[in-house]
Design an enzyme around this catalytic site. Structure first.
Site, PDB file in Angstrom:
ATOM      1  N   ARG A 217       0.841  -1.201   0.000  1.00  0.00           N
ATOM      2  CA  ARG A 217       0.000   0.000   0.000  1.00  0.00           C
ATOM      3  C   ARG A 217       0.883   1.261   0.000  1.00  0.00           C
ATOM      4  NH1 ARG A 217      -2.051   0.255   6.318  1.00  0.00           N
ATOM      5  NH2 ARG A 217      -0.268   1.489   7.010  1.00  0.00           N
ATOM      6  N   ASP A 261       8.558 -10.924   6.457  1.00  0.00           N
ATOM      7  CA  ASP A 261       8.848  -9.851   7.398  1.00  0.00           C
ATOM      8  C   ASP A 261      10.316  -9.487   7.190  1.00  0.00           C
ATOM      9  OD1 ASP A 261       9.596  -8.380   9.637  1.00  0.00           O
ATOM     10  OD2 ASP A 261       8.137  -9.396  10.929  1.00  0.00           O
ATOM     11  N   LYS A 295       5.923   8.472  20.348  1.00  0.00           N
ATOM     12  CA  LYS A 295       5.783   8.742  21.799  1.00  0.00           C
ATOM     13  C   LYS A 295       6.844   9.765  22.182  1.00  0.00           C
ATOM     14  CE  LYS A 295       2.866   6.430  24.462  1.00  0.00           C
ATOM     15  NZ  LYS A 295       1.640   7.083  24.677  1.00  0.00           N
ATOM     16  N   ALA A 298      10.116  10.880  26.993  1.00  0.00           N
ATOM     17  CA  ALA A 298       9.853  10.685  28.427  1.00  0.00           C
ATOM     18  C   ALA A 298       8.904   9.508  28.667  1.00  0.00           C
ATOM     19  CB  ALA A 298       9.261  11.952  29.023  1.00  0.00           C
ATOM     20  N   ASN A 352      11.523  15.632  14.873  1.00  0.00           N
ATOM     21  CA  ASN A 352      10.085  15.879  15.015  1.00  0.00           C
ATOM     22  C   ASN A 352       9.644  15.457  16.403  1.00  0.00           C
ATOM     23  OD1 ASN A 352       7.588  16.700  14.180  1.00  0.00           O
ATOM     24  ND2 ASN A 352       7.147  14.845  12.992  1.00  0.00           N
ATOM     25  N   TYR A 358      11.712   7.200  15.521  1.00  0.00           N
ATOM     26  CA  TYR A 358      11.585   7.265  14.060  1.00  0.00           C
ATOM     27  C   TYR A 358      12.728   8.101  13.463  1.00  0.00           C
ATOM     28  CZ  TYR A 358       9.130   8.006   9.568  1.00  0.00           C
ATOM     29  OH  TYR A 358       8.763   8.059   8.241  1.00  0.00           O
ATOM     30  N   LYS A 362      15.579   7.070  10.767  1.00  0.00           N
ATOM     31  CA  LYS A 362      15.674   7.706   9.447  1.00  0.00           C
ATOM     32  C   LYS A 362      16.989   8.470   9.282  1.00  0.00           C
ATOM     33  CE  LYS A 362      11.744   6.200   7.829  1.00  0.00           C
ATOM     34  NZ  LYS A 362      11.694   5.227   6.711  1.00  0.00           N
ATOM     35  N   THR A 393      -0.994  10.032   2.292  1.00  0.00           N
ATOM     36  CA  THR A 393      -1.143   8.569   2.364  1.00  0.00           C
ATOM     37  C   THR A 393      -2.105   8.232   3.508  1.00  0.00           C
ATOM     38  OG1 THR A 393       0.642   8.337   3.976  1.00  0.00           O
ATOM     39  CG2 THR A 393       1.263   8.132   1.664  1.00  0.00           C
TER      40      THR A 393
HETATM   41  P1  NAI Z   1       2.437   2.650   5.090  1.00  0.00           P
HETATM   42  O1  NAI Z   1       2.299   2.370   6.534  1.00  0.00           O
HETATM   43  O2  NAI Z   1       1.218   3.059   4.316  1.00  0.00           O
HETATM   44  O3  NAI Z   1       3.079   1.385   4.338  1.00  0.00           O
HETATM   45  C1  NAI Z   1       4.203   0.692   4.842  1.00  0.00           C
HETATM   46  C2  NAI Z   1       4.159  -0.744   4.355  1.00  0.00           C
HETATM   47  O4  NAI Z   1       5.286  -1.400   4.938  1.00  0.00           O
HETATM   48  C3  NAI Z   1       2.902  -1.481   4.833  1.00  0.00           C
HETATM   49  O5  NAI Z   1       2.296  -2.152   3.745  1.00  0.00           O
HETATM   50  C4  NAI Z   1       3.444  -2.442   5.881  1.00  0.00           C
HETATM   51  O6  NAI Z   1       2.698  -3.657   5.970  1.00  0.00           O
HETATM   52  C5  NAI Z   1       4.873  -2.674   5.390  1.00  0.00           C
HETATM   53  N1  NAI Z   1       5.719  -3.169   6.472  1.00  0.00           N
HETATM   54  C6  NAI Z   1       5.812  -2.687   7.742  1.00  0.00           C
HETATM   55  N2  NAI Z   1       6.647  -3.465   8.464  1.00  0.00           N
HETATM   56  C7  NAI Z   1       7.103  -4.437   7.646  1.00  0.00           C
HETATM   57  C8  NAI Z   1       7.979  -5.537   7.820  1.00  0.00           C
HETATM   58  N3  NAI Z   1       8.559  -5.805   9.000  1.00  0.00           N
HETATM   59  N4  NAI Z   1       8.221  -6.353   6.762  1.00  0.00           N
HETATM   60  C9  NAI Z   1       7.630  -6.114   5.546  1.00  0.00           C
HETATM   61  N5  NAI Z   1       6.786  -5.092   5.332  1.00  0.00           N
HETATM   62  C10 NAI Z   1       6.525  -4.255   6.366  1.00  0.00           C
HETATM   63  O7  NAI Z   1       3.590   3.760   4.971  1.00  0.00           O
HETATM   64  P2  NAI Z   1       3.878   4.854   3.840  1.00  0.00           P
HETATM   65  O8  NAI Z   1       3.283   6.127   4.256  1.00  0.00           O
HETATM   66  O9  NAI Z   1       3.554   4.325   2.486  1.00  0.00           O
HETATM   67  O10 NAI Z   1       5.469   5.013   3.994  1.00  0.00           O
HETATM   68  C11 NAI Z   1       6.407   4.244   3.247  1.00  0.00           C
HETATM   69  C12 NAI Z   1       7.810   4.670   3.648  1.00  0.00           C
HETATM   70  O11 NAI Z   1       7.962   6.086   3.468  1.00  0.00           O
HETATM   71  C13 NAI Z   1       8.143   4.393   5.112  1.00  0.00           C
HETATM   72  O12 NAI Z   1       9.495   4.003   5.212  1.00  0.00           O
HETATM   73  C14 NAI Z   1       7.925   5.749   5.762  1.00  0.00           C
HETATM   74  O13 NAI Z   1       8.668   5.876   6.937  1.00  0.00           O
HETATM   75  C15 NAI Z   1       8.396   6.682   4.682  1.00  0.00           C
HETATM   76  N6  NAI Z   1       7.851   8.040   4.790  1.00  0.00           N
HETATM   77  C16 NAI Z   1       6.511   8.308   4.629  1.00  0.00           C
HETATM   78  C17 NAI Z   1       6.032   9.618   4.721  1.00  0.00           C
HETATM   79  C18 NAI Z   1       4.586   9.969   4.518  1.00  0.00           C
HETATM   80  O14 NAI Z   1       4.249  11.172   4.562  1.00  0.00           O
HETATM   81  N7  NAI Z   1       3.690   9.030   4.289  1.00  0.00           N
HETATM   82  C19 NAI Z   1       6.939  10.717   5.029  1.00  0.00           C
HETATM   83  C20 NAI Z   1       8.314  10.331   5.185  1.00  0.00           C
HETATM   84  C21 NAI Z   1       8.738   9.039   5.063  1.00  0.00           C
END
Ligand code: NAI
Length: 452
Positions: A217, A261, A295, A298, A352, A358, A362, A393
């Site tokens: 997703r 995973d 979180k 603290a 942040n 987090y 990063k 998202t």
């Molecule tokens: P999301 O939560 O919609 O999607 C993350 C996907 O990673 C999910 O499908 C989840 O099941 C999968 N996932 C989580 N743990 C896993 C594991 N152990 N093994 C395999 N798959 C795993 O997140 P989103 O928003 O699409 O973010 C994607 C990346 O972009 C992340 O690394 C996030 O930190 C980074 N990001 C997103 C931002 C945003 O505004 N949405 C901003 C900055 C960075």
């Protein structure tokens, strides 16, 4: 994804009038990439005179762009490329920068300004370094000043690098095109002449096999779609719980799904086995999977801290070690080396509240990428990170309305980016043409006003 109704409203005739009168933000509809459309429509003006300008003119003419050295005072223009290659002191910047200023009112919506200069770190001469750093300041400030979806970014060449290098072309094309719609106030460095131009710019990843983690997703699904559109075959990875969504994404991109995973000890081995069995090769790894467990420090507990570090950075470090030791990812006979692109975040740059875990993960990715660059370069490969800002998202849709509305406007483009904007930047960095850019963290954040 939460709907950005304000941007819809501003872009109606009535909405524009009212919001302008009230002095409210004016988010524009951004020009985004379409494979069959021209790179950019309208005159591209080249400023500055040096061998570099001539080389760029040849490249742009080869793409059948309307390249100009001068334009009439009322003519609309699509882009300005200002070459500061020959400035040896800050006083020598003025001619080109003032000529640039004189053109800005003629810039079309979603116009582009690209500054080009030599790397400040590569001169020990104080005046020359001051001039080069000065161009950084110009570029960042101008990005804040542009309106109507316009962006300003810098292209930084290593000393003596031939401006006709493939990676200069790749960066130039990325910055001019709609692929970089949400990238502004940023710098792309080109350190080597490596790189292979695509036979077809609409299929820059033809013949490549890519794995995308967290592909079920959000941004990961968009990355899978974009890499596929650009010609790659895609292995979509996500946890078993997301199996159904994962299968749908894999199906959409005519790829294959692999449930795992990424924190498992054998995650990389399983990816390599899958790639070997289905495609006989692996060229691109996109470490996109990531989690947040916010979180205040603290109130932080071990499970929130450890899980974020384990998923967002430790898994990548472990997997990279295995990939880089495998033959599949390092074919000696191949001139296109491996590509790794990791997801960082602007939280990893600026920090942040509520995100020490987090941000540690990063910032860690940013460190990992810069420290791994030499290892990848030894294999003709690259490793880079992309740091998204506010992206529309499911994750950001959960932010309470008022906070979300403030967060999405706090950048120079006054809007959130789309998952596709992040994906376009990843596809560019993953391309064989971009071989001269490595160790970089490129922000896709519309120039966030908060933080670095
Ligand atoms: P999301 O939560 O919609 O999607 C993350 C996907 O990673 C999910 O499908 C989840 O099941 C999968 N996932 C989580 N743990 C896993 C594991 N152990 N093994 C395999 N798959 C795993 O997140 P989103 O928003 O699409 O973010 C994607 C990346 O972009 C992340 O690394 C996030 O930190 C980074 N990001 C997103 C931002 C945003 O505004 N949405 C901003 C900055 C960075």
């Amino acid at each position: 994804m939460a709907k950005d109704s304000y941007t819809d409203f501003v872009n109606t005739g009535f909405g524009k009038k009212i919001t302008k009168a009230l002095g409210l933000p004016q988010p524009a509809r951004l020009r985004r990439y379409r494979p069959q459309a021209p790179v950019i429509e309208g005159p591209v003006v080249l400023l500055g005179s040096s061998g570099v300008t001539d080389a760029l003119a040849d490249r742009l003419l080869g793409w059948e762009l309307d390249v100009r050295r001068h334009v009439g005072p009322r003519e609309k223009i699509a882009a300005v490329i200002a070459v500061f290659d020959s400035a040896h002191s800050p006083a020598e910047l003025s001619q080109t920068v003032l000529a640039l200023g004189g053109l800005l009112k003629q810039l079309r919506p979603s116009g582009r300004v690209i500054t080009l200069f030599r790397s400040p770190d590569q001169t020990e001469d104080p005046a020359a370094r001051a001039a080069r750093k000065g161009v950084e300041g110009i570029t960042r400030s101008l990005a804040h000043e542009l309106r109507a979806g316009g962006t300003a970014n810098g292209l930084v060449l290593q000393e003596d690098l031939d401006p006709s290098a493939p990676s200069v072309a790749a960066a130039l094309r990325f910055l001019l095109s709609g692929r970089s719609a949400f990238v502004s106030g940023q710098f792309i460095t080109v350190d080597s002449v490596n790189g292979i131009l695509p036979e077809d710019w609409a299929l820059p990843l033809a013949g490549q096999v890519a794995v995308v983690t967290g592909a079920a997703r959000g941004i990961g699904a968009a990355i899978a779609g974009t890499l596929h559109r650009d010609g790659a075959q895609v292995i979509a990875v996500d946890i078993p719980d997301a199996g159904e969504q994962l299968a749908a994404v894999a199906n959409d991109v005519s790829g294959t799904a692999l449930q795992l995973d990424i924190t498992a000890d054998d995650a990389a081995e399983r990816i390599l086995t899958h790639a070997q069995q289905h495609y006989g090769r692996l060229d691109i790894v996109v470490h996109n999977a990531g989690i947040t467990r916010d979180k205040l420090l603290a109130n932080m507990d071990p499970s929130r801290w450890d899980s974020v570090i384990a998923v967002n950075v430790e898994s990548q470090l472990r997997m990279n070690r295995t990939f880089l030791n495998s033959e599949l990812f390092n074919r000696a006979e191949d001139t296109v080396g491996p590509r790794i692109v990791s997801l960082a975040s602007t939280s990893g740059i600026a920090g942040n509240r509520g995100q020490t875990n987090y941000a540690a993960s990063k910032s860690g990715v940013i460190g990992m990428v810069s420290a791994s660059s030499a290892q990848l370069q030894a294999r003709h490969g690259t490793i880079n990170a992309v740091a998204p800002g506010f992206i529309e998202t499911e994750m950001t849709a959960k932010i309470p309305f008022a906070t979300r509305e403030v967060a999405r406007r706090l950048n120079s483009l006054n809007q959130g980016g789309l998952p596709e904007d992040v994906a376009e930047t990843i596809a560019y960095l993953a391309s064989p043409a971009a071989a001269g850019t490595s160790g970089l963290t490129l922000r896709v954040c519309g120039q966030n006003l908060i933080g670095a």
